[in-house]
Design an enzyme around this catalytic site. Structure first.
Site, short mmCIF file in Angstrom:
data_model
loop_
_atom_site.label_atom_id
_atom_site.label_comp_id
_atom_site.label_asym_id
_atom_site.label_seq_id
_atom_site.Cartn_x
_atom_site.Cartn_y
_atom_site.Cartn_z
CG ASN A 49 21.19 49.00 45.46
OD1 ASN A 49 21.44 48.06 46.22
ND2 ASN A 49 21.18 48.86 44.15
CB THR A 72 17.37 55.51 44.00
OG1 THR A 72 18.43 56.08 43.24
CG2 THR A 72 16.07 56.25 43.70
CG ASP A 125 23.88 50.92 43.25
OD1 ASP A 125 22.95 50.55 42.52
OD2 ASP A 125 23.74 51.79 44.14
CG ASN A 137 35.75 64.18 42.38
OD1 ASN A 137 34.94 64.04 41.47
ND2 ASN A 137 35.43 64.69 43.55
CE1 TYR A 191 20.76 54.76 34.22
CE2 TYR A 191 18.94 55.23 32.73
CZ TYR A 191 19.43 55.05 34.01
OH TYR A 191 18.57 55.15 35.08
N GLY A 224 31.78 60.49 43.84
CA GLY A 224 30.51 60.55 44.57
C GLY A 224 30.03 59.16 44.97
CB ILE A 227 27.67 54.88 35.40
CG1 ILE A 227 27.77 56.24 36.07
CG2 ILE A 227 28.86 54.00 35.76
CD1 ILE A 227 27.45 56.17 37.56
CB SER A 257 12.01 54.99 37.51
OG SER A 257 12.69 53.80 37.81
CE LYS A 275 21.41 54.46 45.36
NZ LYS A 275 22.37 54.16 44.30
P1 ATR Z 1 26.29 60.19 42.79
O1 ATR Z 1 25.88 59.78 44.15
O2 ATR Z 1 25.23 59.93 41.74
O3 ATR Z 1 27.63 59.68 42.37
P2 ATR Z 1 27.25 62.73 43.75
O4 ATR Z 1 27.55 62.10 45.03
O5 ATR Z 1 26.58 64.04 43.74
O6 ATR Z 1 26.34 61.78 42.83
O7 ATR Z 1 28.62 62.78 42.91
C1 ATR Z 1 28.69 63.41 41.73
C2 ATR Z 1 30.13 63.31 41.20
O8 ATR Z 1 30.12 64.00 39.98
C3 ATR Z 1 31.16 63.98 42.07
O9 ATR Z 1 32.40 63.32 41.91
C4 ATR Z 1 31.23 65.38 41.46
O10 ATR Z 1 32.43 66.08 41.69
P3 ATR Z 1 32.62 66.95 43.04
O11 ATR Z 1 32.96 65.96 44.12
O12 ATR Z 1 33.74 67.87 42.72
O13 ATR Z 1 31.33 67.66 43.28
C5 ATR Z 1 31.10 65.04 40.02
N1 ATR Z 1 30.61 66.18 39.22
C6 ATR Z 1 29.36 66.66 39.18
N2 ATR Z 1 29.29 67.69 38.31
C7 ATR Z 1 30.55 67.86 37.80
C8 ATR Z 1 31.13 68.74 36.85
N3 ATR Z 1 30.40 69.67 36.22
N4 ATR Z 1 32.44 68.59 36.58
C9 ATR Z 1 33.19 67.65 37.17
N5 ATR Z 1 32.69 66.78 38.09
C10 ATR Z 1 31.39 66.88 38.40
#
Ligand code: ATR
Length: 280
Positions: A87, A62, A102, A153, A223, A131, A221, A15, A66
């Protein structure tokens, strides 16, 4: 002894938060520590109760904790309540307070890179992903005055659910990734909030870019790497790009201000962080 700070998550891996907060402490002329604490989800309740007894002054929390932290706090700040996620936790006057920096950290990093955005809040914004990160950014954009937001999404029901959290004065649209792929040029600001493209899957991109994006701001987002495949494609199509590491820096800066009440001069830290990430 000074400020006893830290980060709780699982897993934490490498981290950058200790580096950031140790820099803040130094710049503020304050004594303190910032340590990493891994807490597995199945032992969260016992773990967090014990952790609160250690004399900790404040901590970041994290993934995946959260939301789970909320019942263990006494006071939840309005933005954290809206986002349903915390967070940053601070112990003050015998109470545990929860905040979420955040989204506000993200908006501050965006405004610093592109100050002209402060006067363009009526433009169309596209959020890719729905997400936890998208949720924080969505609410912070609304708080900052943006009123026309599309959420696209892979799973449309999650985008729909997030859209329903918007106040009535906002025009929020829900779309599929395939639909927005052909309409990217219609937005003034495009924000990639998913983990797609994160190391080691560096060649992946949430949508393909096939149109000219002159004058459009494209932000990611992720990095690690700093310049994701998505940002590379955006740049190749003439977009103005915004890297993800500054969100990390400014959510940390707001957390530090909550814990210490001190504003610090962060000049140069974004560049130093960029150099660290480029060297990794
Ligand atoms: P975080 O809390 O970090 O935002 P998350 O809640 O797991 O992580 O959300 C991940 C996001 O990335 C979601 O919008 C997810 O889409 P789904 O809701 O359909 O799962 C998106 N995501 C992750 N992998 C993906 C992929 N290979 N293609 C498109 N979207 C993806």
């Amino acid at each position: 002894m000074g400020y006893q700070l830290g980060l709780i998550g699982y897993p934490l891996g490498h981290s950058l938060s200790p580096w950031i907060h140790k820099n803040f402490l130094k710049r503020a002329g304050l004594k303190g520590t910032y340590e990493l604490y891994e807490l597995a989800p199945d032992s969260f309740t016992e773990g967090i109760q014990a952790f609160k007894q250690t004399g900790i002054t404040g901590f970041n929390i994290t993934v995946p904790h959260k939301e789970m932290i909320i019942p263990h706090l006494d006071v939840i700040a309005p933005e954290a309540r809206t986002m349903g996620a915390v967070n940053t936790v601070s112990y003050k006057d015998g109470k545990w307070h929860g905040y979420n920096t955040d989204g506000s950290g993200y908006v501050r990093s965006l405004y610093l890179a592109y100050p002209e955005l402060k006067k363009k809040q009526d433009q169309q914004v596209l959020i890719l992903g729905a997400g936890g990160a998208a949720r924080g950014i969505f609410h912070a954009l609304i708080q900052a005055g943006f009123t026309k937001i599309t959420i696209a999404n892979r799973t449309t029901t999650s985008a729909q659910k997030l859209a329903e959290e918007a106040p009535l004065q906002c025009e929020v649209f829900v779309s599929t990734l395939a639909e927005v792929e052909n309409q990217l040029a219609n937005y003034g600001l495009i924000i990639q909030t998913s983990s797609v493209g994160m190391s080691p899957n560096v060649s992946e991109s949430i949508v393909e870019i096939n149109v000219d994006l002159t004058d459009i701001i494209v932000s990611d987002i992720v990095y690690k790497p700093l310049k994701t495949a998505f940002l590379q494609a955006a740049e190749a199509h003439n977009a103005k790009i915004c890297y993800g590491h500054t969100m990390l820096l400014y959510q940390a800066l707001y957390a530090f201000e909550i814990w210490t009440g001190q504003e610090i001069d962060e000049t140069g830290l974004a560049d130093e962080l960029q150099s660290i990430l480029e060297g990794e």
